[in-house]
Design an enzyme around this catalytic site. Sequence first.
Site, PDB file in Angstrom:
ATOM      1  N   HIS A  84       0.820  -1.221   0.000  1.00 32.59           N
ATOM      2  CA  HIS A  84       0.000   0.000   0.000  1.00 32.59           C
ATOM      3  C   HIS A  84       0.855   1.274   0.000  1.00 32.59           C
ATOM      4  CE1 HIS A  84      -3.640  -2.278   0.489  1.00 32.59           C
ATOM      5  NE2 HIS A  84      -3.289  -2.761   1.672  1.00 32.59           N
ATOM      6  N   HIS A 119      -6.248  -7.311  -0.372  1.00 37.26           N
ATOM      7  CA  HIS A 119      -6.384  -5.883  -0.656  1.00 37.26           C
ATOM      8  C   HIS A 119      -5.613  -5.536  -1.922  1.00 37.26           C
ATOM      9  CE1 HIS A 119      -6.781  -6.324   3.815  1.00 37.26           C
ATOM     10  NE2 HIS A 119      -7.881  -5.630   3.536  1.00 37.26           N
TER      11      HIS A 119
HETATM   12 ZN   LIG Z   1      -4.122  -7.185   2.921  1.00 39.44          ZN
END
Ligand SMILES: [Zn+2]
Length: 332
Positions: free
Chosen positions: A116, A154
């Site tokens: 991320h 994610h």
């Molecule tokens: Zn994750």
Amino acid sequence: MIVYTKDFLNHNLRGHPACRERLSSTVDFLEAKGVFDKVRLTEPGRAEAEDILRVHSRGHFENMKGIAESGTQVLGDTYYNPESFETALLAAGAVKTCIDSDSKAGFALVRPPGHHAMKNASMGFCIFNNAAVGAAYARARGHEKIAILDFDIHHGNGTQDIFYESDILYISLHQWPHYPGTGAAEEMGEGRGGGYTVNIPLPAGVADQSYNLALDEIVYPVLRDYSPDLLMVSAGYDAHHSDPLGGLKLSTDKYLRISENVKRLAKKTVFSLEGGYNLESLPHCIYASIAGLFDLEAEAYDFEQTEDEGITGRVENKIGEIRKTVSEYWSI
Ligand SMILES: [Zn+2]
């Protein structure tokens, strides 16, 4: 080669989902399974500023250094303590250590995770983007064809952000809609990066059944067509059916099968740990990946394929549509 140091435990916030016990219990489990008798365990080197600056801005690098030095704090969804900056440099360094090794396969058992982390910002428990640092380092070392496969539940918005206009291939399977909100199938890269971002968004309830379809129809064929010199894998285990943060339903065995398959599709394969928040199942999932990657005799846990929750038809259609669009760029 497996790369790990106890120093990865220094970055910690008690009671946070991204706690150090995720990794300490995994390493204890791997030790008990005798994994380190069969696969070489190595300490990581430390990433230098120049390694981080290939993919992050100077502002982000200095910011992370300053935040860590100023004491323990939580900013947005990411925490920092005085050891976090150095730990993050070691995590990125662990990926470099795998890339530099003669081993055809490596697993960087790191914290904090990376996918991320954006060019200019930390996010989602991530400080520096370990896989991206590794990919850019490998490119600087002469690896031409580099791919990153991301099976964390994610979307790796940071990795996509960093390579969106480059010819480093980024493939992500992720729950969607879900945090962080990016990763629509239409996001396919720009400029010379056109077609080098492949997003496979999957609705909550998808299990091995439809996940296999996405792997067999899109992921493996694209990797086969590209035939990377180096495959980085952003290995998050929060798509497992037991994970508290996600709605996908993968079996433990799926992780073994994925690593068995992908290691055949690249000259060299380097896994880097991302998420996975069930402290009981995480060590088993990572062990399954390691068994597949290093050809270990693995004890199977749940060989039963998990079934979708009444959404297979809709998901099949969506995967068919994505495959069609992706085939405009790749011979699949
Ligand atoms: Zn994750």
